[in-house]
Design a protein around this motif. Structure first.
Motif, PDB file in Angstrom:
ATOM      1  N   SER A 161       0.767  -1.323  -0.009  1.00 54.64           N
ATOM      2  CA  SER A 161       0.079  -0.111   0.123  1.00 54.64           C
ATOM      3  C   SER A 161       0.845   1.219  -0.043  1.00 54.64           C
ATOM      4  N   HIS A 162       2.429   1.092  -0.307  1.00 55.45           N
ATOM      5  CA  HIS A 162       3.003   2.311  -0.120  1.00 55.45           C
ATOM      6  C   HIS A 162       2.743   3.222  -1.494  1.00 55.45           C
ATOM      7  N   PRO A 163       2.519   4.300  -1.089  1.00 56.40           N
ATOM      8  CA  PRO A 163       2.258   5.479  -2.208  1.00 56.40           C
ATOM      9  C   PRO A 163       3.449   5.760  -3.288  1.00 56.40           C
ATOM     10  N   ARG A 164       4.552   5.381  -2.772  1.00 53.51           N
ATOM     11  CA  ARG A 164       5.892   5.426  -3.827  1.00 53.51           C
ATOM     12  C   ARG A 164       5.616   4.467  -5.129  1.00 53.51           C
ATOM     13  N   THR A 168       0.276   0.840  -6.289  1.00 51.17           N
ATOM     14  CA  THR A 168      -0.550   1.223  -5.323  1.00 51.17           C
ATOM     15  C   THR A 168      -1.666   2.281  -5.944  1.00 51.17           C
ATOM     16  N   GLN A 169      -1.286   3.197  -6.583  1.00 52.96           N
ATOM     17  CA  GLN A 169      -1.905   4.319  -7.329  1.00 52.96           C
ATOM     18  C   GLN A 169      -3.075   3.707  -8.108  1.00 52.96           C
ATOM     19  N   ILE A 170      -2.651   2.658  -8.928  1.00 47.66           N
ATOM     20  CA  ILE A 170      -3.585   1.945  -9.944  1.00 47.66           C
ATOM     21  C   ILE A 170      -4.785   1.404  -9.370  1.00 47.66           C
ATOM     22  N   ARG A 171      -4.449   0.839  -8.189  1.00 46.98           N
ATOM     23  CA  ARG A 171      -5.241   0.175  -7.161  1.00 46.98           C
ATOM     24  C   ARG A 171      -6.410   0.863  -6.432  1.00 46.98           C
ATOM     25  N   ASN A 172      -5.466   2.052  -5.869  1.00 51.59           N
ATOM     26  CA  ASN A 172      -6.355   2.930  -5.005  1.00 51.59           C
ATOM     27  C   ASN A 172      -7.292   3.927  -6.017  1.00 51.59           C
ATOM     28  N   ASP A 176     -11.110   4.445  -5.280  1.00 52.76           N
ATOM     29  CA  ASP A 176     -11.652   5.724  -5.241  1.00 52.76           C
ATOM     30  C   ASP A 176     -12.985   5.831  -6.011  1.00 52.76           C
ATOM     31  N   THR A 177     -12.808   5.327  -7.188  1.00 47.28           N
ATOM     32  CA  THR A 177     -13.714   5.623  -8.193  1.00 47.28           C
ATOM     33  C   THR A 177     -15.228   4.745  -7.936  1.00 47.28           C
ATOM     34  N   ILE A 178     -14.842   3.421  -7.453  1.00 44.48           N
ATOM     35  CA  ILE A 178     -16.203   2.824  -7.042  1.00 44.48           C
ATOM     36  C   ILE A 178     -16.620   2.676  -5.661  1.00 44.48           C
ATOM     37  N   GLY A 179     -15.910   3.719  -4.599  1.00 46.38           N
ATOM     38  CA  GLY A 179     -16.258   3.640  -3.448  1.00 46.38           C
ATOM     39  C   GLY A 179     -15.872   2.671  -2.294  1.00 46.38           C
ATOM     40  N   LEU A 180     -14.650   2.156  -2.723  1.00 50.74           N
ATOM     41  CA  LEU A 180     -14.280   1.175  -1.820  1.00 50.74           C
ATOM     42  C   LEU A 180     -13.146   1.791  -0.880  1.00 50.74           C
ATOM     43  N   PHE A 185      -5.759  -2.636   1.759  1.00 41.14           N
ATOM     44  CA  PHE A 185      -5.195  -2.777   0.269  1.00 41.14           C
ATOM     45  C   PHE A 185      -5.127  -4.011  -0.258  1.00 41.14           C
ATOM     46  N   ASP A 186      -5.059  -5.046   0.730  1.00 40.06           N
ATOM     47  CA  ASP A 186      -4.788  -6.503   0.266  1.00 40.06           C
ATOM     48  C   ASP A 186      -6.192  -6.892  -0.241  1.00 40.06           C
ATOM     49  N   SER A 187      -7.381  -6.306   0.070  1.00 45.58           N
ATOM     50  CA  SER A 187      -8.495  -6.840  -0.289  1.00 45.58           C
ATOM     51  C   SER A 187      -8.992  -6.259  -1.660  1.00 45.58           C
ATOM     52  N   LEU A 188      -7.985  -5.169  -2.143  1.00 48.47           N
ATOM     53  CA  LEU A 188      -8.442  -4.698  -3.394  1.00 48.47           C
ATOM     54  C   LEU A 188      -8.253  -5.376  -4.495  1.00 48.47           C
TER      55      LEU A 188
END
Length: 236
Positions: A161-164, A168-172, A176-180, A185-188
């Protein structure tokens, strides 16, 4: 997501840069017999690959399998949306019909890249971070193949889940888009499965092997088992 074989092949790296000669379409390598392909989708993939390599010959490409509630339900009307990126531009679809879901996703990704990813690096970043190919697979899944400029976006990074890390940004951004809740992070992965990266460098001496390897992998997007939905090219 019980993924068809073609999607599984898109999510794994299979670029050994050898000469693929068993199957081909207009001189470009295929991963399966031509009879199993949708020719229109193959043509779009070929055009997208050639165009992205003309724009920049050094590319990092990755397939992302996205899961979401039905497009026919209330999802589209309640998208999470962060159109706050000021320097990054989202690509435009080569399509008469705008895909609202993907537009929101790309806006969210640009917002995250600018806020969480780029500022951590010292190099110069362009305002056009990626091209993309997208295709709906039924009402509940969408495939995206990103083509990042590898001079700027060199690696996907590790699945943490590290923002570097780019993935991580692709998943997060999808969360954001579908409200999760992207803090889990592991469940994404069940909602945004990021494949292994493919790399192409047309500055290598053997350019044709690079093109063959990339076209071979992209051809899975045109496999008939994925249905008849169009492949959309997002470009600048």
């Amino acid at each position: 997501m019980n993924m068809p074989f073609a999607i599984k092949q898109l999510l794994i790296s299979n670029l050994n840069h050898s000469t693929y000669s068993a199957h081909a379409y207009r001189g470009k390598s295929l991963a399966y017999p031509l009879a199993q392909a949708r020719l229109g989708a193959l043509s779009i993939c070929r055009h997208a690959l050639e165009h992205t390599l003309q724009v920049h010959p050094l590319r990092l490409m990755v397939c992302v399998a996205l899961s979401h509630p039905s497009r026919q339900g209330p999802l589209i009307h309640h998208l999470g949306h962060n159109p706050k990126a000021t320097n990054l531009k989202a690509p435009t679809a080569d399509s008469k019909t705008e895909d609202v879901l993907m537009r929101a996703y790309f806006d969210n990704l640009n917002y995250r890249l600018e806020k969480e990813f780029i500022f951590r690096r010292t190099g110069k970043f362009g305002c056009k971070p990626y091209h993309a190919l997208t295709m709906n697979v039924g009402n509940y899944h969408t495939l995206v193949i990103f083509a990042f400029n590898r001079s700027e976006y060199r690696k996907l990074g590790r699945a943490t889940s590290h923002p570097r890390y780019l993935q991580t940004q692709i998943r997060n951004a999808w969360a954001d888009t579908i409200g999760l809740n992207h803090f889990q992070f592991d469940s994404l992965k069940a909602w945004a499965d990021v494949g292994e990266q493919w790399e192409v460098n047309m500055k290598h001496e053997d350019k044709q092997s690079e093109v063959n390897a990339m076209h071979y992998q992209l051809s899975w997007l045109a496999h008939r088992s994925l249905g008849g939905n169009p492949v959309i090219y997002w470009r600048y």
